[in-house]
Each structure stands twice: as structure tokens, then as C-alpha cells.
Design an enzyme around this catalytic site. Sequence first.
Site, PDB file in Angstrom:
ATOM      1  N   GLY A   1       0.784  -1.239   0.000  1.00 29.77           N
ATOM      2  CA  GLY A   1       0.000   0.000   0.000  1.00 29.77           C
ATOM      3  C   GLY A   1       0.806   1.274   0.000  1.00 29.77           C
TER       4      GLY A   1
ATOM      5  N   THR B   1       4.813   3.568  -0.498  1.00 27.30           N
ATOM      6  CA  THR B   1       6.113   3.675  -1.165  1.00 27.30           C
ATOM      7  C   THR B   1       7.083   4.292  -0.168  1.00 27.30           C
ATOM      8  OG1 THR B   1       5.030   4.019  -3.270  1.00 27.30           O
ATOM      9  CG2 THR B   1       7.317   4.716  -3.143  1.00 27.30           C
TER      10      THR B   1
ATOM     11  N   ASP C   1       4.423  -8.738  11.739  1.00 28.92           N
ATOM     12  CA  ASP C   1       4.843  -8.827  10.333  1.00 28.92           C
ATOM     13  C   ASP C   1       6.356  -9.040  10.227  1.00 28.92           C
ATOM     14  OD1 ASP C   1       4.404  -8.893   7.634  1.00 28.92           O
ATOM     15  OD2 ASP C   1       4.154  -6.732   7.364  1.00 28.92           O
TER      16      ASP C   1
ATOM     17  N   LYS D   1       7.974   6.742   4.530  1.00 30.51           N
ATOM     18  CA  LYS D   1       6.994   5.824   3.932  1.00 30.51           C
ATOM     19  C   LYS D   1       5.713   6.613   3.697  1.00 30.51           C
ATOM     20  CE  LYS D   1       5.305   1.172   4.521  1.00 30.51           C
ATOM     21  NZ  LYS D   1       5.662  -0.067   5.166  1.00 30.51           N
TER      22      LYS D   1
HETATM   23  P1  ATP Z   1       5.090  -4.785   3.307  1.00 34.69           P
HETATM   24  O1  ATP Z   1       4.447  -3.495   2.970  1.00 34.69           O
HETATM   25  O2  ATP Z   1       4.258  -5.976   3.036  1.00 34.69           O
HETATM   26  O3  ATP Z   1       5.660  -4.731   4.703  1.00 34.69           O
HETATM   27  P2  ATP Z   1       7.717  -4.277   2.326  1.00 34.69           P
HETATM   28  O4  ATP Z   1       8.271  -4.341   3.715  1.00 34.69           O
HETATM   29  O5  ATP Z   1       8.557  -4.844   1.240  1.00 34.69           O
HETATM   30  O6  ATP Z   1       6.308  -4.963   2.281  1.00 34.69           O
HETATM   31  P3  ATP Z   1       7.701  -1.396   2.616  1.00 34.69           P
HETATM   32  O7  ATP Z   1       7.632  -1.526   4.095  1.00 34.69           O
HETATM   33  O8  ATP Z   1       6.826  -0.377   1.983  1.00 34.69           O
HETATM   34  O9  ATP Z   1       7.384  -2.783   1.928  1.00 34.69           O
HETATM   35  O10 ATP Z   1       9.189  -1.117   2.223  1.00 34.69           O
HETATM   36  C1  ATP Z   1       9.606  -1.091   0.885  1.00 34.69           C
HETATM   37  C2  ATP Z   1      11.102  -1.201   0.827  1.00 34.69           C
HETATM   38  O11 ATP Z   1      11.679   0.023   1.268  1.00 34.69           O
HETATM   39  C3  ATP Z   1      11.677  -2.248   1.763  1.00 34.69           C
HETATM   40  O12 ATP Z   1      11.685  -3.510   1.153  1.00 34.69           O
HETATM   41  C4  ATP Z   1      13.080  -1.728   2.027  1.00 34.69           C
HETATM   42  O13 ATP Z   1      13.946  -2.221   1.038  1.00 34.69           O
HETATM   43  C5  ATP Z   1      12.929  -0.224   1.882  1.00 34.69           C
HETATM   44  N1  ATP Z   1      12.928   0.440   3.207  1.00 34.69           N
HETATM   45  C6  ATP Z   1      11.903   0.534   4.076  1.00 34.69           C
HETATM   46  N2  ATP Z   1      12.236   1.233   5.172  1.00 34.69           N
HETATM   47  C7  ATP Z   1      13.543   1.595   4.998  1.00 34.69           C
HETATM   48  C8  ATP Z   1      14.507   2.319   5.801  1.00 34.69           C
HETATM   49  N3  ATP Z   1      14.182   2.817   6.995  1.00 34.69           N
HETATM   50  N4  ATP Z   1      15.763   2.467   5.313  1.00 34.69           N
HETATM   51  C9  ATP Z   1      16.096   1.948   4.107  1.00 34.69           C
HETATM   52  N5  ATP Z   1      15.247   1.254   3.322  1.00 34.69           N
HETATM   53  C10 ATP Z   1      13.988   1.071   3.748  1.00 34.69           C
HETATM   54 MG    MG Z   2       8.039  -3.135   5.302  1.00 34.90          MG
END
Ligand code: ATP
Ligand code: MG
Length: 432
Positions: free
Chosen positions: A174, A176, A280, A192
Site C-alpha cells: 500500500g 512507497t 509482520d 513511507k
Molecule cells: P510490506 O508493505 O508488506 O511490509 P515491504 O516491507 O517490502 O512490504 P515497505 O515496508 O513499503 O514494503 O518497504 C519497501 C522497501 O523500502 C523495503 O523492502 C526496504 O527495502 C525499503 N525500506 C523501508 N524502510 C527503509 C529504511 N528505513 N531504510 C532503508 N530502506 C527502507
Molecule cells: Mg516493510
Amino acid sequence: MLVPREMEPKTRLQLVIRIKVASGDLDWSIPPGSQLLFRDVLDVIGQVLPDTTTTAFEYEDEDGDRITVRSDEEMKAMLSYYYATVREQEVNGQMIEPLQIYPRACKPPGKRNIHGLKVNTRAGSSNNSCPAVTEGLSNNSLKKSSAELKKILANGQMNEQDIQYRDILGHGNGGTVYKAYHVPSGKILAVKVIPLDITLELQKQIMSELEILYKCDSSYIIGFYGAFFVENRISICTEFMDGGSLDVYRKIPEHVLGRISVAVVKGLTYLWSLKILHRDVKPSNMLVNTRGQVKLCDFGVSTQLVNSIAKTYVGTNAYMALALGRFPYPQVLRPGEVLNDVIQKNQGSLMPLQLLQCIVDEDPPVLPVGEFSESFVHFITQCMRKLPTERPAPEELMVHPFVVHYNDKNAEVVSMWVCRMLEERRSQQGIQ
Ligand code: ATP
Ligand code: MG
């Protein structure tokens, strides 16, 4: 002490490290008596070059050859080489030259400093635009600066106007995640952004539920700096982790996984002490950095936020086992099928019913004995027990031999591994 006693030169001079970057040199004075670690140098380079991920730096030997520094050990060697030259300069009555280092960024050279950041420092002069660097930054002042940052950011001053969005770090359930620059503090953040069509009332409820994140203060949990709504989207600002999430690392060696497991168990235990259940735990919610830290993110503190996102759920439910580097339920795939193709075909998810059935009906996956240590195999087997009552609680996991063995606070192992992996990725990108 700045360096171990046996290496400290008989000099009254404080150490000056000159960071050589394309936009100009920057001198960093370290007062005598401070302790300097490899990761402190990377931190300072990170402040000088906020747009790049630096995993190593170089110095020049007497022949002008560049020597790479990737660890505390290699830094000790650099310092003893430098102090030897200082002694020579002193004996010859010459001016003492600063120690010159050349940051090695993880991005291809063409992409460096794409935002044209400038550091206008003349040798030996102070630079107000980057006070932490020029004021003689010790380990303590680094800690202070991040604590101050937390205060500035968490003081209700977080807002869209102060944030410049840069690269996309990834897309998830949901939302980015962006790498972003927070102008007032000069810090890089991960933001996010989740679109949510909800009432003002629900927005307020989410904001108050997120309050608990300000209280989270653990080195195993991602730092939270604040959140705000703009129109129909929420932005959640957290600490940026330059190694990203573990899902992109695939197969991870056992000695690294050991340290990761310790951090995860400690992080979960900490959350539990605040009555927070993660809900999660998966590789994409475990983040690493070049300092060797491992931190958990995306735990469900706001029921309302989780519910609102759930309406638009398109997340993935299939991920690699980090020890094997493959999906742990191969029986869900048809012969010849590749996990990623199936996930793509199903728009992010892997036939939930089939997977659920597999988890319920089949024996839990086990690590192949012989490929991994006995304690690791046992640790995984315990965590995979189907009956919740048979699964160990976090405090029991803390005394498991696998965790005890790797609970050595050795951040260097993960740090070196992350740096190596990032460098490999960089050179692969360079080849393509
Ligand atoms: P879900 O939404 O199901 O948890 P996800 O964890 O892959 O899936 P997001 O939490 O939106 O999705 O994160 C997307 C990507 O952004 C992550 O896979 C990670 O690589 C990157 N990311 C998230 N938070 C950080 C951060 N604090 N520092 C660096 N990269 C990050
Ligand atoms: Mg995540």
C-alpha cells in the site's frame, strides 16, 4: 584514547583528517583523548556526502598507491602508517600534513552528488555548514547529534515543506518508501508514504496510536522521527538504513544470520516489553546498515492504520528463507516454476490458500543437517513448531545455544558483510 596506546604518537597535536571529496576538501579535527572507530569515520563521511552510501575509504601510501580501509583493523594500520609519517615530518621540522582520506561511495561515479551538494571548506578552516564535522567529532558527539536530531524531528517540527524526496527505496503493502533529505537537520531519512482515503477522525486516531513510537528507544528498532498527514496520504519518517532490507540479500551465511537473529530476538523482546506485537516479521522488515546494526521496522502499533491499509492489501506473503536463499515450501511451486515468476503472475502474492494449506498440512521445513551447525538447525526447528505452546518465547530464545553463541556484540561481522554485499551489487550494476 584516539587510538590504542601502543600506537599513539608522542605528539601534542590533535588528529586532523582531511576528507577528500569532489566538491572540496573538508577537515575534521579530532581532539586528543577521543576514541575513533571505523564506523565513526563512515558516519562523518555520511554527513559530508548525504547522497551516497559509503562503505569504505582510501588513503595513499608513500608511493601514492591507494589503500582501502574497511574495518577497525585496517584503520589501525592506516593510523600507525600516518603517525609514522607525522614523526618523520616532526623530525625534519616540516609542517604536519593532515591525514587525507578518499571516501569510496557505493554508487557508480556518474551518479555521485547528483544534487550538487557543496562543501566549501579550506584546509584548516572551520565550516559552519557542517558543524558536527568541523567541531572535532568524537564518538560521543556523534551520539549527541543523533539524539539532538531525534529531538528536533520529534518536536512536532516534521512537515512536508522540510522534506525533499529523493530516490524510491521500494514499494510495499500500500505504500512507497522514499529516501528523503530533511532540510533543517541536514539528515537523510526514510519516508513511507501511504495513500489513505479516511476521515479526519480516523487520521487523528492513527496519529495518536503512532505516539508510542516516540517511546521506542532501542538499537534493534528503527528510529521514528514523526508522521504527518497531507491530503489523503500519511508520511511516516524513520531512520534511513543504508544497507536496506534483508529480502534483497538472498542467501546469508550462518555467522551473519547468527548476529541478525540475536538482534531480531532482542528487538522483539523490547517491543513485547512495550506490549507491542510485531505481527509482520519478515526479511523486508529487517533493515541493516554499514555500521553493522540490524533493526526491525513496520510493526503494527496502529490498529487503525493496519485496518485502513488492509482494505487495499496487495502485499506479498511469500519470501525467501535467508539461510537457504530460496522459498522454504518448494512443494507449493509446480516443477520448473520459479517463485518470483509466480509472485509476479499473482500480482505480488503466492496463492494464499495453497500456501496456507501447505503450512497446515505439511511438516514444517527444516534446515538440512550437515550444511548448518547443530544449534542453528535446532533453533530453526524450535521456531517452526506448529503448536504455539511448543514455540519458545523470546526470553527462551535468548538462552538458546545458537543465540548465546552469537550474542557477542560484534557489529563488525555484519558491517563487513553489508559493505561487501553493497560493493558487489555496485560492481554488478557497473557491469550491466
Ligand atoms: P510490506 O508493505 O508488506 O511490509 P515491504 O516491507 O517490502 O512490504 P515497505 O515496508 O513499503 O514494503 O518497504 C519497501 C522497501 O523500502 C523495503 O523492502 C526496504 O527495502 C525499503 N525500506 C523501508 N524502510 C527503509 C529504511 N528505513 N531504510 C532503508 N530502506 C527502507
Ligand atoms: Mg516493510
